[in-house]
Scaffold this motif. Structure first.
Motif: not given
Lengths: 92, 571
Positions: A56-64, B1-5, B365-369
């Motif tokens: 998912v992170r890599s996909l995010h990067r790719e989208v970016d 993505m907001n990982h930060y707490v 979500y993975l699919k949509s991504l």
């Protein structure tokens, strides 16, 4: 955590069985890129989850990255052109 | 993505506001230490550094009684930063309530030591603090205590104030460290603190479980354990990246309040997993794992004890085996839970708490991504070819399309990208992606006045593969959506249908599909492009338009809006 025990004892509507979770994990595994062949070996949920996160992170990067490229492309063409609108829509 | 707490941010603000006027000097840290100590000892909160100063005198007297910080002694004079006090004051308030709690004090002191010890200059200077602490701790370098020196000390060097506070807060686990400290405090603590700080030792604080009773280090470590991931990660981060100090400080500071607030809770929050800045990834990872381990270890430890008590002496062997098994099982579960949490963080707008629905969302979500990436890459490749290419290709496509359309009637072939229209790279992409996704939707071949075939979105619900698409005109003209709207084919038809006349000469559906957020169909005409789309919930950036919208680039040509089907979002 004695999830199994607690789950069994709880008769709530949301009784999530382990099998259900296993199925979901396997579904997730199928979506992941990688060797399709020996996927079943990596049945460890933790591994699948880890790979999912990575993917998912890599996909995010790719989208970016694609967004950046598209916006660059957008800047090179006439803003009123139809292509521009398409690009804009892609970038969202 | 907001990982930060977000906690950090809040805490950060909190702390920062308090210490807005703080000047962070190394020296001051030392002074602050002293000052802070004073506060503790006296049971009063003396916020002013000046006060501290005066208190310092008192403090010196008191020092011996308290954990004696060598640093303190030295630094007392310095007190340049009342801010430290301020910062700590709030956090310390909780401790203030336990003035007689030596442990707290000890911890506090340790914190201070640790924090300050980080300052190489300060620490060394402080060491002398002879009055209060008997043993002038060696300048830090060596960490006598097995406990890994608190990385914060390193940080302290850079930003004494904040780390101090953070440390302090971390010590909110009096239970852990105190036991050790109470007796020893002065001598050992100094040493430990010294060692801790200085410098190099920035070990992950992840060895919380075994605190050596001997020194403050243990305390510190205890504290570290408490704050565990947050501290270590922060500090580690601080040390690892000089530039990041402020961030780390903030993080730590913010985390401190959090931990402080929670008190001496053995539970380690999953803080470490989220906040550290990107550059600290390696450290963070180490820390994370460590934290995890530590946490599990802690839990195990407690659980183990409890179990033992329960069983008593009955079949110790079996119980031990069972315990071991349980422990490992728990560890495994913990690991999985952490990963689930991490995954949950990645998924936007995921408010599900139970595993199954969260996994479901993750899958969707993975699919949509994947779709989104596919569409974007396709678009990226296609756009340059758009106009000029379309015109050229249209004629070629038409006959081809017809033929292909026939073939495709009612089947479930894999997606066929535009063989001629798309440039080389673009083709494999969608095709591969489509194949990968396992979608078996044929590419609808629209032959409406030579329209380019439309790509079937892979994410669309099961379309009616048969008739609608393949017969170009008759179908289009006559067909009302047979399938529910969600069907992209449907939409295509709509588009084609009423627009047949309009589209005829010029309008072609160039491409269409699921672009990750919506079903979009680009209708190209000689003069304009129109994009018809309907939204879907998953795209991150989408504005949330539920209805089908079309964005005609030039209004004159396209009258699509009127013809738009009122399709609902497919999802």
């Amino acid at each position: 955590m004695s999830s199994r025990r607690s789950r069994q004892s709880s008769s709530g509507a949301s009784r999530i069985t382990d099998d259900q979770i296993i199925q979901l994990i396997s579904k997730l595994q199928h979506l992941l890129p990688g060797t399709r062949i020996q996927r079943s070996n990596k049945s460890s949920a933790s591994k699948v989850l880890q790979e999912t996160c990575t993917y998912v992170r890599s996909l995010h990067r790719e989208v970016d990255d694609l967004s950046d490229r598209l916006s660059q492309l957008l800047s090179t063409i006439d803003a009123d052109s139809p292509e521009a609108s398409i690009i804009r829509s892609l970038i969202m | 993505m907001n990982h930060y707490v977000p906690d950090f941010e809040m805490d950060e603000d909190y702390l920062l506001s308090d210490s807005s006027n703080l000047r962070r000097h190394k020296k001051s840290t030392m002074g602050d230490e002293d000052i802070m100590e004073l506060l503790w000892q006296n049971g009063q909160v003396v916020m002013q550094s000046q006060n501290q100063r005066s208190a310092g005198n008192r403090k010196s007297e008191m020092m011996p009684s308290t954990a004696g910080r060598e640093i303190r002694s030295g630094a007392m004079e310095d007190e340049t930063t009342p801010c430290n006090l301020f910062m700590q004051e709030d956090e310390m308030v909780s401790w203030l309530h336990y003035p007689s709690d030596d442990n707290n004090l000890d911890m506090y002191l340790h914190n201070n030591d640790i924090m300050y010890s980080g300052l190489p200059s300060s620490s060394s200077g402080v060491i002398p603090a002879p009055s209060s602490q008997p043993p002038p701790p060696p300048p830090v370098v060596s960490v006598p205590s097995p406990r890994p020196p608190i990385p914060p000390s390193k940080r302290v060097e850079e930003e004494p104030n904040l780390p101090k506070v953070a440390n302090f807060l971390h010590f909110s686990k009096p239970g852990k460290g105190n036991g050790n400290l109470t007796g020893s405090a002065p001598a050992k603590s100094n040493k430990a603190s010294q060692a801790v700080t200085q410098s190099t030792v920035v070990e992950s604080n992840d060895r919380p479980v075994n605190e050596p009773p001997q020194s403050r280090a243990s305390l510190v470590s205890g504290a570290n354990i408490g704050c565990r991931g947050s501290m270590s990660s922060f500090y580690g981060a601080g040390t690892s990246s000089a530039g990041r100090e402020p961030e780390t400080y903030d993080l730590s500071a913010s985390s401190s309040p959090g931990t402080g607030g929670s008190g001496a809770s053995a539970s380690v929050e999953p803080l470490p997993q989220k906040p550290p800045p990107a550059t600290e990834d390696r450290k963070r990872k180490g820390v994370d794992t460590d934290d995890t381990e530590c946490y599990s270890e802690d839990v195990e430890f407690e659980y183990h004890e409890a179990k033992k008590q329960k069983r008593g002496s009955a079949s110790t062997k079996r119980t031990r085996a069972a315990e071991v098994h349980n422990l490992s099982e728990r560890r495994r579960r913990d690991r999985i839970n952490e990963k689930m949490k991490a995954l949950q963080e990645l998924i936007p707008r995921c408010n599900k708490t139970d595993k199954a629905s969260m996994l479901d969302e993750a899958i969707e979500y993975l699919k949509s991504l994947q779709m989104q990436v596919q569409m974007m890459s396709m678009g990226y490749n296609m756009v340059p070819m758009m106009f000029p290419g379309v015109q050229r290709y249209m004629p070629t496509m038409a006959p081809m399309g017809m033929g292909m359309g026939m073939d495709h009637v009612g089947m479930s072939r894999p997606m066929v990208p535009y063989p001629q229209v798309l440039p080389g790279p673009a083709m494999p992409n969608p095709a591969a992606a489509a194949a990968h996704l396992g979608q078996r939707f044929p590419v609808p071949q629209f032959q409406m006045a030579g329209q380019v075939p439309v790509m079937r979105p892979t994410g669309s619900p099961a379309a009616n593969p048969s008739d609608p698409m393949m017969t170009p005109f008759p179908v289009q003209n006559g067909s009302q959506p047979r399938v529910p709207f969600a069907d992209p084919y449907q939409q295509q038809y709509y588009i084609g249908l009423p627009q047949t006349q309009m589209l005829q000469p010029q309008h072609k559906i160039v491409c269409g599909g699921w672009d990750g957020a919506k079903y979009a169909f680009y209708v190209a005409s000689t003069t304009s492009f129109t994009r018809i789309s309907c939204q879907s919930p998953y795209v991150q950036n989408q504005t949330g338009m539920p209805a089908v919208t079309s964005k005609p680039s030039s209004s004159k040509d396209v009258k699509d809006p009127e013809h738009h089907p009122t399709s609902k979002p497919p999802n």
